[in-house]
Design a protein around this motif. Structure first.
Motif, PDB file in Angstrom:
ATOM      1  N   LYS A 290      -6.459  11.642   3.713  1.00  0.00           N
ATOM      2  CA  LYS A 290      -6.323  12.697   2.719  1.00  0.00           C
ATOM      3  C   LYS A 290      -5.722  12.174   1.434  1.00  0.00           C
ATOM      4  O   LYS A 290      -6.102  12.569   0.322  1.00  0.00           O
ATOM      5  CB  LYS A 290      -5.474  13.832   3.287  1.00  0.00           C
ATOM      6  N   MET A 291      -4.761  11.255   1.578  1.00  0.00           N
ATOM      7  CA  MET A 291      -4.137  10.648   0.401  1.00  0.00           C
ATOM      8  C   MET A 291      -5.177   9.903  -0.422  1.00  0.00           C
ATOM      9  O   MET A 291      -5.239  10.063  -1.650  1.00  0.00           O
ATOM     10  CB  MET A 291      -3.023   9.686   0.818  1.00  0.00           C
ATOM     11  N   PHE A 292      -6.005   9.092   0.251  1.00  0.00           N
ATOM     12  CA  PHE A 292      -7.019   8.323  -0.461  1.00  0.00           C
ATOM     13  C   PHE A 292      -8.018   9.253  -1.146  1.00  0.00           C
ATOM     14  O   PHE A 292      -8.470   9.014  -2.274  1.00  0.00           O
ATOM     15  CB  PHE A 292      -7.755   7.376   0.485  1.00  0.00           C
ATOM     16  N   ASP A 293      -8.378  10.326  -0.461  1.00  0.00           N
ATOM     17  CA  ASP A 293      -9.320  11.274  -1.042  1.00  0.00           C
ATOM     18  C   ASP A 293      -8.751  11.905  -2.311  1.00  0.00           C
ATOM     19  O   ASP A 293      -9.456  12.091  -3.304  1.00  0.00           O
ATOM     20  CB  ASP A 293      -9.654  12.396  -0.025  1.00  0.00           C
ATOM     21  N   GLU A 294      -7.440  12.227  -2.272  1.00  0.00           N
ATOM     22  CA  GLU A 294      -6.781  12.825  -3.448  1.00  0.00           C
ATOM     23  C   GLU A 294      -6.692  11.838  -4.601  1.00  0.00           C
ATOM     24  O   GLU A 294      -6.921  12.179  -5.762  1.00  0.00           O
ATOM     25  CB  GLU A 294      -5.379  13.316  -3.062  1.00  0.00           C
ATOM     26  N   VAL A 295      -6.347  10.576  -4.275  1.00  0.00           N
ATOM     27  CA  VAL A 295      -6.197   9.539  -5.307  1.00  0.00           C
ATOM     28  C   VAL A 295      -7.540   9.245  -5.967  1.00  0.00           C
ATOM     29  O   VAL A 295      -7.636   9.047  -7.173  1.00  0.00           O
ATOM     30  CB  VAL A 295      -5.590   8.262  -4.709  1.00  0.00           C
ATOM     31  N   ASN A 296      -8.602   9.228  -5.139  1.00  0.00           N
ATOM     32  CA  ASN A 296      -9.927   8.902  -5.669  1.00  0.00           C
ATOM     33  C   ASN A 296     -10.561  10.122  -6.336  1.00  0.00           C
ATOM     34  O   ASN A 296     -11.579  10.034  -6.955  1.00  0.00           O
ATOM     35  CB  ASN A 296     -10.838   8.384  -4.552  1.00  0.00           C
TER      36      ASN A 296
ATOM     37  N   PHE B 217       0.826  -1.202   0.000  1.00  0.00           N
ATOM     38  CA  PHE B 217       0.000   0.000   0.000  1.00  0.00           C
ATOM     39  C   PHE B 217       0.866   1.260   0.000  1.00  0.00           C
ATOM     40  O   PHE B 217       0.679   2.178  -0.790  1.00  0.00           O
ATOM     41  CB  PHE B 217      -0.914  -0.039   1.226  1.00  0.00           C
ATOM     42  N   TYR B 218       1.861   1.295   0.901  1.00  0.00           N
ATOM     43  CA  TYR B 218       2.707   2.467   0.995  1.00  0.00           C
ATOM     44  C   TYR B 218       3.562   2.651  -0.261  1.00  0.00           C
ATOM     45  O   TYR B 218       3.769   3.765  -0.736  1.00  0.00           O
ATOM     46  CB  TYR B 218       3.606   2.375   2.227  1.00  0.00           C
ATOM     47  N   THR B 219       4.067   1.542  -0.777  1.00  0.00           N
ATOM     48  CA  THR B 219       4.898   1.628  -1.981  1.00  0.00           C
ATOM     49  C   THR B 219       4.078   2.141  -3.160  1.00  0.00           C
ATOM     50  O   THR B 219       4.541   2.958  -3.955  1.00  0.00           O
ATOM     51  CB  THR B 219       5.491   0.247  -2.324  1.00  0.00           C
ATOM     52  N   LEU B 220       2.833   1.680  -3.288  1.00  0.00           N
ATOM     53  CA  LEU B 220       1.960   2.124  -4.365  1.00  0.00           C
ATOM     54  C   LEU B 220       1.680   3.619  -4.255  1.00  0.00           C
ATOM     55  O   LEU B 220       1.744   4.356  -5.239  1.00  0.00           O
ATOM     56  CB  LEU B 220       0.646   1.339  -4.351  1.00  0.00           C
ATOM     57  N   LEU B 221       1.396   4.074  -3.029  1.00  0.00           N
ATOM     58  CA  LEU B 221       1.116   5.490  -2.850  1.00  0.00           C
ATOM     59  C   LEU B 221       2.339   6.334  -3.176  1.00  0.00           C
ATOM     60  O   LEU B 221       2.226   7.403  -3.775  1.00  0.00           O
ATOM     61  CB  LEU B 221       0.666   5.758  -1.412  1.00  0.00           C
ATOM     62  N   LEU B 222       3.517   5.846  -2.801  1.00  0.00           N
ATOM     63  CA  LEU B 222       4.741   6.578  -3.123  1.00  0.00           C
ATOM     64  C   LEU B 222       4.909   6.689  -4.636  1.00  0.00           C
ATOM     65  O   LEU B 222       5.257   7.744  -5.167  1.00  0.00           O
ATOM     66  CB  LEU B 222       5.955   5.868  -2.508  1.00  0.00           C
ATOM     67  N   ALA B 223       4.635   5.580  -5.321  1.00  0.00           N
ATOM     68  CA  ALA B 223       4.758   5.597  -6.780  1.00  0.00           C
ATOM     69  C   ALA B 223       3.788   6.595  -7.399  1.00  0.00           C
ATOM     70  O   ALA B 223       4.120   7.328  -8.326  1.00  0.00           O
ATOM     71  CB  ALA B 223       4.504   4.199  -7.339  1.00  0.00           C
ATOM     72  N   LEU B 224       2.572   6.656  -6.860  1.00  0.00           N
ATOM     73  CA  LEU B 224       1.585   7.588  -7.391  1.00  0.00           C
ATOM     74  C   LEU B 224       2.009   9.034  -7.189  1.00  0.00           C
ATOM     75  O   LEU B 224       1.735   9.911  -8.001  1.00  0.00           O
ATOM     76  CB  LEU B 224       0.220   7.362  -6.718  1.00  0.00           C
ATOM     77  N   LEU B 225       2.728   9.280  -6.091  1.00  0.00           N
ATOM     78  CA  LEU B 225       3.205  10.629  -5.818  1.00  0.00           C
ATOM     79  C   LEU B 225       4.366  11.024  -6.708  1.00  0.00           C
ATOM     80  O   LEU B 225       4.461  12.157  -7.166  1.00  0.00           O
ATOM     81  CB  LEU B 225       3.653  10.740  -4.350  1.00  0.00           C
ATOM     82  N   VAL B 226       5.266  10.070  -6.953  1.00  0.00           N
ATOM     83  CA  VAL B 226       6.519  10.382  -7.624  1.00  0.00           C
ATOM     84  C   VAL B 226       6.372  10.473  -9.131  1.00  0.00           C
ATOM     85  O   VAL B 226       6.966  11.330  -9.785  1.00  0.00           O
ATOM     86  CB  VAL B 226       7.594   9.335  -7.259  1.00  0.00           C
ATOM     87  N   PHE B 227       5.598   9.574  -9.725  1.00  0.00           N
ATOM     88  CA  PHE B 227       5.552   9.475 -11.184  1.00  0.00           C
ATOM     89  C   PHE B 227       4.396  10.268 -11.777  1.00  0.00           C
ATOM     90  O   PHE B 227       3.276  10.227 -11.277  1.00  0.00           O
ATOM     91  CB  PHE B 227       5.436   8.010 -11.622  1.00  0.00           C
ATOM     92  N   THR B 228       4.685  10.981 -12.851  1.00  0.00           N
ATOM     93  CA  THR B 228       3.674  11.702 -13.607  1.00  0.00           C
ATOM     94  C   THR B 228       3.562  11.077 -14.984  1.00  0.00           C
ATOM     95  O   THR B 228       4.549  11.017 -15.708  1.00  0.00           O
ATOM     96  CB  THR B 228       4.055  13.185 -13.758  1.00  0.00           C
ATOM     97  N   PHE B 229       2.405  10.613 -15.347  1.00  0.00           N
ATOM     98  CA  PHE B 229       2.222   9.939 -16.627  1.00  0.00           C
ATOM     99  C   PHE B 229       1.848  10.950 -17.689  1.00  0.00           C
ATOM    100  O   PHE B 229       1.185  11.943 -17.417  1.00  0.00           O
ATOM    101  CB  PHE B 229       1.143   8.863 -16.507  1.00  0.00           C
TER     102      PHE B 229
END
Length: 381
Positions: free
Chosen positions: A375-381, A5-17
């Protein structure tokens, strides 16, 4: 699960597609690239035929007075058998010699299809042949896995467009089962007559340290092995490999450019004909490779970190738009990283990177800085 879960969230933060429009443009360009791999026996001149698109690499037939010479032999024995049959439709002269431009499996795996049971065929290679390759590595198991990932070998066929320098899907019919060991080895150069044709072979470090190029003066034809193909060169293979000597690679291309070649036959992608175009192609390539090398060394000596060095190295505008230097296969940043690590190792000079946080710990801190999991989940969703 929490670690994932944490690794996935980090990836979502770091990478811009990239935006959909950019993805569509990239896909369009890559699809247009398929024209390089149309299955065809190409007649380069009266004596030279090149098989393109039958496997991941090219194989060539040079017709001599009393026999033929094969340059490189594909990867899959099944594919090589198909090409051998096509070659025999052109001439029934026996194979007198096989020349390996280097030891990669996709250039050596189908030899027996051309040679048959003839034990007198010369199999020519350079000293050090295959020494550095996957099959001789103590980490061969992971290299096999990484190789499959790099080339998308396990992806569904419909998800693969092409590999930049090869068709997207290539034969797996007895891959490597036709390999025959060399019986003629040379060090720096070899001048020899084969089937009445004078060949010149030269050692040429580059993509591998057992690479060579072939020059036939009477035919104005030059075979580059994998030191040249119509893409920015793969100065570092993301599957993992020993250091590819970037400076020597550029110098090898410069040496090729001193020959008055009218025909250039790469290890991958279609042949190039016309002395002016051949010279331009080789000059572009050598200049680009040596520019990346020199810029990287200069940045390192200024004390730049690894990432600062990567960010600073660029191809000149006159080079980056050349059709044979588009990043279909290799990448400028990958090459820069390889050079940097080769000369100074993994430590980039920044003491804060000597003992980095574990990925999980770093992810936790980033989530906290972002305001917590909710807050992270709210931003991702």
């Amino acid at each position: 699960m929490k670690t994932q879960f944490y690794t996935l969230l980090l990836a979502l933060l770091v990478f811009t597609f990239p935006a959909n429009a950019q993805e569509t443009e990239a896909t369009r360009i890559l699809k247009a690239r398929n024209s390089e791999f149309i299955k065809e026996i190409i007649q380069v001149n009266e004596h030279v035929y090149v098989a393109v698109g039958y496997d991941g690499s090219n194989t060539s037939m040079v017709i001599g007075e009393n026999g033929v010479i094969i340059i490189d032999a594909l990867r899959a024995l099944g594919a090589a058998e198909t090409v051998a049959e096509e070659f025999r439709k052109i001439t029934d002269k026996p194979v007198k010699a096989v020349i390996y431009t280097h030891g990669h499996l996709d250039h050596t795996g189908g030899t027996s299809a051309f040679v048959g049971n003839n034990k007198d065929v010369k199999i020519i290679a350079r000293a050090g042949f295959k020494d550095e390759l996957q099959e001789n590595s103590p980490v061969e198991p992971i290299l096999k896995q990484r190789n499959a990932r790099q080339f998308g070998r396990d992806l569904p066929a419909e998800d693969v467009i092409n590999r930049g320098v090869a068709p997207g899907n290539t034969s797996t019919d007895r891959a490597g089962k036709g390999y025959i060991k060399p019986n003629t080895i040379f060090q720096d150069s070899l001048h020899t007559s084969l089937a009445g044709v004078d060949f010149e072979l030269y050692a040429a470090d580059g993509e591998t340290n057992d690479q060579l190029f072939v020059w036939i003066p009477s035919l104005g034809s030059l075979w580059t092995g994998d030191n040249y193909y119509k893409s920015f060169p793969n100065l570092y293979a993301i599957r993992g490999s020993q250091y590819r000597d970037v400076k020597s690679w550029g110098e090898s291309i410069q040496k090729m450019g001193t020959f008055p070649a009218r025909h250039l036959v790469p290890g991958h992608t279609r042949p190039v004909s016309g002395q002016s175009l051949v010279h331009q192609s080789l000059n572009n390539y050598a200049t680009a490779i040596l520019s990346v090398y020199e810029q990287t060394i200069d940045a390192m000596n200024k004390g730049y970190t690894l990432q600062q060095t990567v960010d600073s190295v660029k191809l000149a505008d006159s080079l980056k738009d050349q059709s044979n230097l588009r990043e279909f296969y290799g990448s400028v940043p990958w090459g820069v990283r390889s050079i940097f690590l080769h000369y100074v190792g993994w430590f980039d000079g920044n003491p804060t990177n000597l003992y980095p946080l574990a990925a999980l710990q770093e992810a936790k801190y980033i989530i906290e800085l972002a305001g917590g999991e909710k807050k992270m989940f709210d931003e991702v969703n």
